[in-house]
Design an enzyme around this catalytic site. Structure first.
Site, mmCIF file in Angstrom:
data_model
loop_
_atom_site.group_PDB
_atom_site.id
_atom_site.type_symbol
_atom_site.label_atom_id
_atom_site.label_comp_id
_atom_site.label_asym_id
_atom_site.label_seq_id
_atom_site.Cartn_x
_atom_site.Cartn_y
_atom_site.Cartn_z
ATOM 1 N N ASP A 1 0.825 -1.203 0.000
ATOM 2 C CA ASP A 1 0.000 0.000 0.000
ATOM 3 C C ASP A 1 0.865 1.261 0.000
ATOM 4 O OD1 ASP A 1 -2.387 1.400 0.046
ATOM 5 O OD2 ASP A 1 -3.269 0.124 1.604
ATOM 6 N N ASP B 1 -10.715 2.418 -3.558
ATOM 7 C CA ASP B 1 -11.287 2.031 -2.258
ATOM 8 C C ASP B 1 -12.804 1.946 -2.353
ATOM 9 O OD1 ASP B 1 -8.850 1.798 -1.071
ATOM 10 O OD2 ASP B 1 -8.897 3.734 -0.050
HETATM 11 C C1 GLA Z 1 -5.890 1.727 2.415
HETATM 12 C C2 GLA Z 1 -6.400 0.625 1.532
HETATM 13 C C3 GLA Z 1 -7.418 -0.211 2.283
HETATM 14 C C4 GLA Z 1 -6.787 -0.732 3.558
HETATM 15 C C5 GLA Z 1 -6.248 0.404 4.382
HETATM 16 C C6 GLA Z 1 -5.490 -0.112 5.589
HETATM 17 O O1 GLA Z 1 -6.875 2.666 2.684
HETATM 18 O O2 GLA Z 1 -6.946 1.152 0.357
HETATM 19 O O3 GLA Z 1 -7.856 -1.270 1.501
HETATM 20 O O4 GLA Z 1 -5.765 -1.629 3.239
HETATM 21 O O5 GLA Z 1 -5.371 1.191 3.631
HETATM 22 O O6 GLA Z 1 -5.017 0.911 6.363
#
Ligand code: GLA
Length: 870
Positions: free
Chosen positions: A619, A689
């Site tokens: 991420d 997201d």
């Molecule tokens: C981001 C990702 C989510 C999740 C969060 C965890 O927002 O897009 O899917 O993994 O981080 O903190």
């Protein structure tokens, strides 16, 4: 050259020399001709251009004997301004000599200039000559010259009466070499795939020009704005592709064409390097193209190198600067967090410069996207029109500028020049990111299928493998979990049919536990309270249950509330004297600093080396807003953006190589890293997201112009609270996963999920490896529809997503084998809905494509997945 041909050339030459000696006796004065002398007039004069009439061998342009200012010549060429001839010497000539002037047939009128050019360098110029002048005699050295160009200009006063003679013109060749051959008047070459071609032409000025893509006009009159890779500061006044400051402060660059080399990398792939140099500086540029023949796809990048006395400052270095015709429609995709790709905008390009760009540093997208469509000569549809997809493989700040000067559109794409001056040291090579161009003459559907095929081969990891069904705990637990809560999810995960469990954020940090997004990032030690024995027992428990185990990580980031930040406050990217600006309470570590590179690599290695971890979600939840590095010297701050991305790729490459069996998902606050620069190290990316299936239908449609659906993570969640059957159907048209608390699902929803997983396992070879046909655009219709066809056309699967209430209208699949028979089966039918009218029946591909299938869905938020099987 074989023996017989060389023999005939020798004979021809002896004949030439005999005639020459005779000519010398009859007409007096010609230059001495030897056995290796080739009369220019013996070459194919059809390839010589003239401003009037046709070039004549041993005659003036209107057919009388050659005569300049009273002197007759037996040999030579009579032409008319403006005229050009090019000769291939193979590097085997010694010299060229002639007597030039205006022929007496012009009655002492006219004015012209004769110019001799060897490999782009001017070897001799007559100056402007007029009708009454005697012939000018010259001889030029041709040692090593490959291409000889003979030019006659109109002397800048129009071409009437410009009867120009290259009298006694002959080339002296070395002994026993191949004869010179006339070439097309301009050097023209191209980059070619099966259906697509970009043509270049070398100009009289030694620069390289491009014939506009989509234009019908071959050999147009060249203008500076047609230059192939234009440079700032020496005559070009539009948006340049290259701008640099030389070591001595000169802000201009001039690129002359040196030559082209081609390498066959495979039967389908050819690498072409076009080489340039600046005549005033030891500076070389190669514009490189890798053409994938069958996919009509070209990768393009540029390499810059110099040997000046000090560093050169690169200010702008586009990866591509493709010239297109006018009447171009651009489709680009504006968005934001949770609305990535949701707003396609199609607009006609008009004079002026349209810029798509991002200045986010550690990701390419959030607002603008470096992937776009250009429809040439009018708008395209899924099945019609000439269209190009462009996609810049770069995960940092980018700029795509569409510069329309009224005569054509130049599409420039590359690293964003914004605040990115880059010092290039002598003898180092700067390689730009790769631009990917894909072409189709048959609309967007064909274009995407070709793009997807290339992506599976070269653009992503394991593009020819199917994927497991994933279950993520993020929506189920958020940060609130411990060993038992997670381990308690394994049995239901297995029971419902998922194959891989992904543990998301929240598993690390001790002094500052990661119990929310305010603390702990950077401290990658498993939290002792939640996971007393670390990650290994949890991964082992998953494997014991028959699941694979994956882990979330965000190696580039740090919370100020962390042990890492306490120890190394200077490791973050920030501007001095400014208040720290946090996004999601975090900062980006400065990857240009070797110690940070080591730290991140060590972190990744430690996490991925835990036994039984076979998947990771990488991420990156913020972008740069205060781009300052305490590692880089004050005068190198602008290099941060580029060096960061290079260091990031080095890290990703090492990860992919060191852990070849660990599947990797790319995520960046949603779809911030949806680009081919990073994707080549990953199996998939997180498109957004926003997992609301109502948004995902158009979003996945738009991403699919550029990316194969198997590269898009599609997870079922409760976002939007849509019917479970609809959510599952949408997600399973991509790389299927779930982010649900299975223990909280109703029995009916659980059954729907289990049915969707069973169905996905049956068709995942088709959706992952087959060809995609987009049938009904959800942006324009009350439903979206698409189908996939297996590579051997033996099976297919049709998806229909109803976004509003509607009539039951047939959906017509495409790409089937017309002669083959397919059996209709609705997969995982929705509870409480009547079966398909055609369930279990068999039709030919032709019938199905013509008459279509009536799906079982008509109401808003209903979906239907239909297998067409053998
Ligand atoms: C981001 C990702 C989510 C999740 C969060 C965890 O927002 O897009 O899917 O993994 O981080 O903190």
């Amino acid at each position: 050259m074989n023996f017989l041909i060389s023999l005939s050339i020798m004979r021809k030459r002896s004949f030439v020399s005999m005639v020459a000696i005779l000519g010398a006796v009859v007409f007096g004065l010609p230059t001495a001709i030897f056995a290796d002398t080739v009369w220019l007039s013996s070459l194919d004069l059809k390839l010589m251009t003239t401003g009037w009439g046709e070039a004549q061998a041993d005659r003036e342009i209107s057919g009388s004997p050659l005569q300049i200012n009273g002197t007759k010549f037996a040999h030579g060429i009579g032409t008319h301004a403006a005229s050009r001839m090019r000769v291939d010497l193979g590097g085997n000539a010694k010299s060229f000599h002639a007597r030039v002037g205006l022929d007496d047939s012009a009655h002492a009128k006219g004015s012209v200039e004769f110019i001799v050019i060897g490999d782009g360098k001017t070897l001799w110029k007559s100056g402007v000559m007029t009708g009454s002048q005697p012939a000018k005699n010259f001889s030029v050295d041709l040692s090593g010259v490959h291409a000889l160009s003979l030019i006659v200009t109109d002397g800048d006063d129009g071409s009437s009466d410009d009867h120009a003679d290259w009298a006694d013109a002959a080339i002296e060749m070395k002994d026993g070499v191949s004869a010179p051959v006339a070439l097309t008047p301009y050097e023209i070459f191209g980059i070619k795939t099966k259906g697509f071609q970009v043509n270049f032409q070398v100009g009289d000025d030694g620069r390289l020009y491009q014939l506009p893509v989509g234009g019908r006009d071959l050999n147009p009159k060249l203008r500076r704005d047609d230059e192939m890779y234009p440079q700032a500061g020496d005559g070009y006044v539009w948006e340049p592709a290259l701008e640099m400051i030389h070591a001595d402060g000169n802000t201009s660059t001039a690129l002359l064409y040196d030559g082209v080399t081609r390498t066959n990398e495979s039967a389908d792939r050819e690498l072409t390097r076009i080489r340039f140099h600046d005549p005033a500086y030891p500076c070389e540029v190669s514009v490189c193209f890798r053409a994938h023949r069958d996919e009509d796809l070209i990768e393009q990048w540029v390499e810059i190198r110099h040997q000046e006395s000090g560093a050169v400052m690169l200010k702008r270095m586009a990866s591509t600067s493709l010239l297109l015709t006018t009447n171009v429609y651009l489709t680009h995709f504006f968005g934001d967090w949770a609305s990535e790709m949701l707003s396609p905008i199609t607009e006609q390009l008009l004079p002026g410069t349209k810029v798509l760009d991002s200045k986010l540093g550690v990701r390419a997208t959030q607002f603008s996207n470096p992937s776009f469509l250009l429809s040439l000569n009018g708008k395209s549809t899924e099945t019609n029109g000439e269209v190009l997809a462009g996609s810049l493989a770069w995960s940092g700040s980018f700029q795509c500028a569409f510069d329309d000067n009224g005569r054509g559109v130049r599409a420039l794409c590359g690293i964003n020049p914004f605040d990115s001056d880059y010092r290039l040291k002598p003898r180092e090579t700067f390689t730009t990111p790769t631009m990917i161009w894909v072409w189709s003459g048959h609309g967007l559907g064909d274009l995407s299928r070709k793009f997807h095929r290339w992506a599976r081969d070269f653009g992503m990891r394991d593009g020819h493998k199917t994927r497991t069904v994933l279950l993520n705990n993020w929506e189920a637990t958020g940060f609130d979990f411990d060993f038992n809560r997670i381990a308690g999810l394994f049995a239901p995960a297995k029971e419902i049919g998922t194959e891989l469990f992904l543990l998301d954020d929240g598993w690390f940090g001790n002094k500052y536990p990661r119990v929310n997004d305010h603390a702990g990032l950077g401290d990658w030690q498993p939290n002792k309270k939640r996971l007393p024995d670390g990650l290994a027992p949890l991964a082992a428990a998953a494997v014991k249950e028959g699941l694979q185990f994956g882990i979330w990580m965000e190696p580039e980031m740090v919370n100020p509330k962390s042990e890492l930040f306490e120890k190394h406050p200077d490791w973050v990217i920030r501007q001095p004297k400014r208040e720290l600006e946090l996004q999601r309470n975090q900062l980006v570590l400065d990857l240009t600093r070797p110690a940070v590179q080591d730290f991140e690599w060590k972190t990744i290695q430690e996490i991925l080396s835990v036994p039984n971890i076979s998947y990771a979600k990488w991420d990156c939840n913020r972008y740069l807003t205060q781009p300052g590095s305490s590692y880089l010297a004050p005068d190198r701050q602008s290099e941060l953006w580029i060096d960061y991305t290079h260091a990031l790729y080095a890290l990703m490459e090492k990860t992919a190589k060191t852990f070849p069996n660990t599947e990797l998902m790319l995520c960046s606050g949603g779809g911030g890293r949806a680009d081919y620069g990073a994707l080549k190290y990953f199996q998939e990316f997180w498109p957004s997201d926003n997992t609301d299936p109502v948004s995902r239908v158009p979003m996945q449609w738009d991403y699919s112009y550029f990316f194969p659906p198997t590269a898009l993570a599609g997870h079922v969640t409760h976002w939007g609270n849509r019917p479970m059957h609809f959510a599952c159907s949408v997600a399973m048209s991509a790389r299927f996963g779930m982010d649900l608390d299975l223990n909280k699902l109703s029995a009916e929803d659980k059954a729907v999920c289990a049915g969707a997983i069973r169905a996905y396992k049956e068709i995942r070879d088709i959706t992952s490896l087959g060809d995609l046909y987009r049938l009904e655009d959800p942006h324009q219709n009350i439903r979206g529809a698409l189908n996939f066809v297996s590579p051997d056309q033996s099976r297919a699967v049709v998806f229909v997503f109803q976004l509003q209430d509607g009539q039951n209208v047939a959906v017509r699949p495409q790409g089937l084998d017309p002669a083959k028979r397919y059996k209709i089966t609705e997969l995982n039918p929705a509870p409480h809905r009547a079966a398909l009218g055609t369930e279990g029946k068999t039709f030919t591909g032709e019938e199905l494509m013509r008459d279509g299938i009536l799906p079982s869905c008509t109401k808003s938020l209903e979906a239907c997945v239909i297998e067409l099987g053998s």
